[in-house]
Design an enzyme around this catalytic site. Structure first.
Site, short mmCIF file in Angstrom:
data_model
loop_
_atom_site.label_atom_id
_atom_site.label_comp_id
_atom_site.label_asym_id
_atom_site.label_seq_id
_atom_site.Cartn_x
_atom_site.Cartn_y
_atom_site.Cartn_z
N VAL A 193 57.58 39.42 99.33
CA VAL A 193 58.49 38.71 100.23
C VAL A 193 59.73 38.24 99.48
CG1 VAL A 193 58.75 36.73 101.76
CG2 VAL A 193 56.61 38.02 101.75
N GLY A 202 43.27 45.39 105.67
CA GLY A 202 43.20 44.72 104.37
C GLY A 202 44.57 44.19 104.02
N TYR A 223 44.86 51.96 116.18
CA TYR A 223 44.36 53.13 115.48
C TYR A 223 43.00 52.76 114.88
CZ TYR A 223 49.00 55.29 115.71
OH TYR A 223 50.17 55.85 116.15
N PHE A 256 58.05 38.51 108.52
CA PHE A 256 57.30 39.48 109.34
C PHE A 256 57.52 40.88 108.76
CE2 PHE A 256 58.33 35.90 112.12
CZ PHE A 256 57.08 35.58 112.62
N CYS A 284 47.96 39.88 103.85
CA CYS A 284 48.32 39.04 105.01
C CYS A 284 47.20 38.85 106.01
CB CYS A 284 49.55 39.64 105.70
SG CYS A 284 51.04 39.60 104.70
N LYS A 305 56.33 44.37 106.90
CA LYS A 305 55.20 45.27 106.67
C LYS A 305 55.31 45.87 105.28
CE LYS A 305 56.06 48.07 110.11
NZ LYS A 305 57.27 47.45 110.71
N LYS A 314 46.80 50.42 102.60
CA LYS A 314 47.54 51.21 103.57
C LYS A 314 48.48 52.12 102.79
CE LYS A 314 51.14 49.37 105.63
NZ LYS A 314 52.05 48.52 106.41
N ASN A 345 50.12 37.48 113.31
CA ASN A 345 49.22 38.27 112.49
C ASN A 345 47.81 38.33 113.07
OD1 ASN A 345 51.14 39.08 110.69
ND2 ASN A 345 50.43 37.83 108.99
#
Length: 454
Positions: free
Chosen positions: A20, A272, A266, A164, A275, A166, A338, A223
């Protein structure tokens, strides 16, 4: 009384250079602001000063290098230096999950304390770290206490501005935000933050001003809502397997409803990262502190924890009639939680690895960018080998498990996969492949929420 002021370009101090903090710093600098980043780790500062970054985030290193070279982005270990000319100070340090699930605010507290000890002019202090409701008041109290000890009467405000972003698309998210939430009761603070974010919201008004506690709650609510969608579709997938339905078809059916939509439904092996797991637990804890049992959100967490073991359970069940998994070899594609990140915090792959290596199965794992972090975090596990080649990891393996949906895993060389393995057996934790096509290609194929091909 002194007044707070600020206009673009601004002098901004950002404390903490994680995902961040560093993304925020680089993007603010890209818009012409003068940014001082503060980190307690001298090695991190040295790395950043050289134009390199210590985290993997697409597009970030180019931004850092360019703005450092052009003199808009600076790095230091000295908070006093960062505060000296700053009009706005962002707190972007970590807020890890404690053993009891609560949010650990020790790093936030430490920064607030030092701000109070070293500030010499009016500041707008911005909580951008994800923090429980009431943290802005806490930070305000800490800073005020330090100023009182110094006998100083310096004007400051504490604003909530939750992020916010990703992971894997953070730069784009910052540059083109859906919304910018600003929690403050001070009109001047709101206008200052609005001015700072103005270059990122030129097409329409995206800044939403609300109460401080509402802003803090908005981050957790967002979240937890997204985590709920993930756990919901995973629960549906598990039911689909038992009743003979196909979750992919179900997803198409419900996603076409505009009230539901396709995003975050999905099916897979659970969420995981840094966040969702932490924020879900933190909101459960916050509710409990105020005498409320957050049953729905608690169930979201429970479903997700169970989902992380689903793929390992499928693998164990398959090999059980053949004497079990002990002594067999599993190849894994994907360790990061991810795609497009090297973050392995709360990654489902780690649970799969731990479940199976504990039973004596040999696991060889590959990830395009997370191998180094994996070696540092789980490389000590018995029966685990981290391999640096997508196809070398398959040599002699009894099965392949796909756990992270990296693009390079979506259309692999299936002939090469079959040739390298002892048997054409795939466990797909992200439903990347079409079952019928896998069957025609000669694979035994198991996925999430769909009928297996055996």
């Amino acid at each position: 009384m002194e007044t707070l002021s600020g206009a673009l370009p601004m002098n901004v101090c950002i404390v903490g250079t994680g995902y961040v903090g560093l993304v925020s710093a680089a993007c603010f600098a890209e818009m012409g602001n003068n940014i001082f980043c503060v980190d307690v780790n001298p090695k991190v500062v040295e790395t950043l000063e050289s134009g390199k970054v210590h985290i993997y985030e697409p597009g970030l290193e180019d931004l850092v290098k360019r703005n450092t070279e052009q003199g808009r982005l600076h790095f230091t270990t000295d908070l006093g230096e960062g505060l000296a000319e700053a009009e706005v100070v962002f707190i972007t340090v970590g807020t890890p999950c404690g053993e009891d699930g609560s949010c650990d605010l020790s790093y936030v507290d430490a920064v607030a304390r030092e701000i109070g000890q070293k500030m010499t002019s009016p500041k707008i202090v911005v909580d951008k770290s994800t923090v429980p409701v009431g943290t802005a008041d806490r930070v305000r109290g800490i800073i005020a206490g330090e100023l009182a000890e110094r006998g100083q009467d310096i004007v400051f405000d504490v604003v909530s501005n939750p992020e916010f972003l990703k992971e894997g698309d953070a730069v784009n998210d910052f540059m083109k935000p859906d919304r910018v939430i600003v929690g403050t009761g001070d009109e001047h603070s709101a206008k200052t933050i609005q001015s700072l974010y103005a270059p990122f919201a030129r097409s329409r008004e995206k800044l939403i001003v609300m109460g401080v506690r509402s802003a803090e709650m908005t981050k957790y609510a967002a979240n937890c809502m997204l985590a709920t969608k993930i756990s919901f579709i995973n629960e549906v997938a598990n039911i689909c397997e038992r009743v003979g339905a196909d979750v992919s078809e179900v997803r198409a059916g419900i996603g076409s409803d505009s009230r539901i939509g396709y995003s975050f439904i999905y099916p897979g092996v659970g969420y995981g990262g840094s966040c969702f797991p932490k924020d879900v637990k933190a909101l459960i804890g916050t509710a409990a502190e105020h005498g409320y049992d957050a049953r729905l959100i608690r169930s979201v967490d429970e479903v997700n924890n169970a989902q992380k073991h689903v793929l390992a359970d499928k693998i164990k069940a398959y090999f059980e009639p053949q004497g079990g998994v002990k002594g067999r070899t599993l190849a894994i594609w994907g360790i990061a939680f991810k795609a497009n990140t090297d973050d392995i915090r709360e990654a489902s792959a780690i649970e799969v690895i731990k479940d199976l290596t504990a039973l004596g199965m040999k696991v060889r794992a590959f990830d395009p960018v997370a191998n180094a972090r994996a070696r540092g975090e789980i490389g000590h596990l018995e029966n685990l080998e981290i391999v640096d080649s997508q196809y070398a990891v398959l040599d002699g393996a009894d099965a392949l498990a796909v756990i992270t949906d990296w693009n390079q895993f979506r259309n692999p060389d299936f002939d090469r996969i079959k040739a390298a393995m002892t048997a054409p057996l795939v466990f797909d934790g992200r439903n990347l492949y079409v079952p019928e096509r896998m069957g025609k290609a000669g694979f035994a194929y198991f996925s999430i929420g769909r009928t297996p091909v055996e």
